[in-house]
Motif scaffolding. Structure first.
Motif, PDB file in Angstrom:
ATOM      1  N   UNK A  84      -1.219  -6.033   4.465  1.00  0.00           N
ATOM      2  CA  UNK A  84      -0.151  -5.043   4.418  1.00  0.00           C
ATOM      3  C   UNK A  84       1.207  -5.706   4.611  1.00  0.00           C
ATOM      4  N   UNK A  85       1.292  -6.597   5.590  1.00  0.00           N
ATOM      5  CA  UNK A  85       2.540  -7.338   5.825  1.00  0.00           C
ATOM      6  C   UNK A  85       2.952  -8.128   4.583  1.00  0.00           C
ATOM      7  N   UNK A  94       5.589  -2.143  -4.796  1.00  0.00           N
ATOM      8  CA  UNK A  94       5.721  -0.693  -4.681  1.00  0.00           C
ATOM      9  C   UNK A  94       4.349  -0.133  -4.309  1.00  0.00           C
ATOM     10  N   UNK A  95       4.255   0.614  -3.213  1.00  0.00           N
ATOM     11  CA  UNK A  95       2.944   1.080  -2.746  1.00  0.00           C
ATOM     12  C   UNK A  95       2.203   1.989  -3.722  1.00  0.00           C
ATOM     13  N   UNK A  96       2.878   2.564  -4.690  1.00  0.00           N
ATOM     14  CA  UNK A  96       2.173   3.385  -5.675  1.00  0.00           C
ATOM     15  C   UNK A  96       1.154   2.540  -6.444  1.00  0.00           C
ATOM     16  N   UNK A  99      -2.513   2.712  -5.357  1.00  0.00           N
ATOM     17  CA  UNK A  99      -3.259   3.861  -5.877  1.00  0.00           C
ATOM     18  C   UNK A  99      -3.661   3.634  -7.339  1.00  0.00           C
ATOM     19  N   UNK A 100      -2.789   2.999  -8.097  1.00  0.00           N
ATOM     20  CA  UNK A 100      -3.115   2.709  -9.497  1.00  0.00           C
ATOM     21  C   UNK A 100      -4.299   1.746  -9.584  1.00  0.00           C
ATOM     22  N   UNK A 101      -4.271   0.714  -8.755  1.00  0.00           N
ATOM     23  CA  UNK A 101      -5.386  -0.234  -8.757  1.00  0.00           C
ATOM     24  C   UNK A 101      -6.663   0.439  -8.258  1.00  0.00           C
ATOM     25  N   UNK A 132      -7.568   2.884   2.232  1.00  0.00           N
ATOM     26  CA  UNK A 132      -7.101   1.500   2.075  1.00  0.00           C
ATOM     27  C   UNK A 132      -5.662   1.505   1.557  1.00  0.00           C
ATOM     28  N   UNK A 133      -5.387   2.308   0.548  1.00  0.00           N
ATOM     29  CA  UNK A 133      -4.028   2.393  -0.007  1.00  0.00           C
ATOM     30  C   UNK A 133      -3.033   2.849   1.049  1.00  0.00           C
ATOM     31  N   UNK A 134      -3.427   3.827   1.839  1.00  0.00           N
ATOM     32  CA  UNK A 134      -2.543   4.324   2.903  1.00  0.00           C
ATOM     33  C   UNK A 134      -2.249   3.239   3.934  1.00  0.00           C
ATOM     34  N   UNK A 135      -3.265   2.494   4.313  1.00  0.00           N
ATOM     35  CA  UNK A 135      -3.072   1.424   5.296  1.00  0.00           C
ATOM     36  C   UNK A 135      -2.170   0.333   4.720  1.00  0.00           C
ATOM     37  N   UNK A 136      -2.380  -0.015   3.465  1.00  0.00           N
ATOM     38  CA  UNK A 136      -1.535  -1.043   2.854  1.00  0.00           C
ATOM     39  C   UNK A 136      -0.080  -0.587   2.747  1.00  0.00           C
ATOM     40  N   UNK A 137       0.134   0.712   2.687  1.00  0.00           N
ATOM     41  CA  UNK A 137       1.494   1.253   2.575  1.00  0.00           C
ATOM     42  C   UNK A 137       2.132   1.554   3.931  1.00  0.00           C
TER      43      UNK A 137
END
Length: 141
Positions: A84-85, A94-96, A99-101, A132-137
Motif C-alpha cells: 500500500x505504501x 490511482x486507486x481505481x 478495482x480494474x485489476x 484487498x483494493x480497499x486496503x491498498x487504497x
C-alpha cells in the motif's frame, strides 16, 4: 467481511491459482491493459506486448501479493501495508486501478476455473478482492 465458508472457498480455489501464478497474473495484466488502456500509463517503461517477460514477472508479483493476502485474510492491512505504501507514496497509482485489476482477475479466474468458479466462489472472491483494493487504497485517505 468474509464468512468462514467464503474463506474456505477462496483457499480451495487458490490451490489452482498457486500453481499458475505467472500465467494468471500476466493474463490479468494483459486483459487490464487491453480493456482499460489508461492503466498503461503506469507501465510506460514496460514492453506491453503479449507474452512480454516484464508483464509475466510483474503478473507473478501481483499474484504473489494476492497469495499473501489469501493467507492473511484476517489481517489484510498488516499483510499489505508495504505494498500500500509503495503504490500510494512511490508509484502514486490511482486507486481505481486496483478495482480494474480485480475485475480482470475475476475474468481470469472464471476462465481457468470453469465450473469450479461457482456463484458462491465468485461472491467470495468479489468480497476478498474488494477488501484487498480497499486496503491498498487506505494510504490515499
Amino acid at each position: 467481511m468474509l464468512s468462514a465458508d467464503e474463506k474456505q472457498l477462496i483457499l480451495h480455489a487458490w490451490e489452482k491459482v498457486h500453481t499458475h501464478q505467472e500465467d494468471f497474473g500476466a493474463e490479468a495484466l494483459e486483459r487490464m491493459f487491453t480493456v482499460y488502456p489508461q492503466t498503461k500509463t503506469y507501465f510506460h517503461h514496460f514492453d506491453l506486448h503479449h507474452g512480454s517477460e516484464q508483464i509475466r514477472r510483474h503478473g507473478k508479483k501481483v499474484v504473489v501479493a494476492l497469495e499473501n493476502a489469501v493467507h492473511h485474510m484476517d489481517n489484510l492491512s498488516a499483510a499489505l501495508c508495504k505494498l500500500s505504501d509503495l503504490h500510494a507514496y512511490n508509484l502514486r497509482v490511482d486507486p481505481v486501478n486496483f478495482k480494474l485489476l480485480s475485475h480482470c482477475f475475476h475474468v481470469v479466474l472464471a476462465g481457468h476455473l470453469g465450473e469450479e468458479y461457482s456463484p458462491q466462489v465468485h461472491v467470495a472472491y468479489d468480497k476478498f478482492l474488494a477488501a484487498v483494493s480497499d486496503v491498498l487504497a487506505e494510504k490515499y485517505r
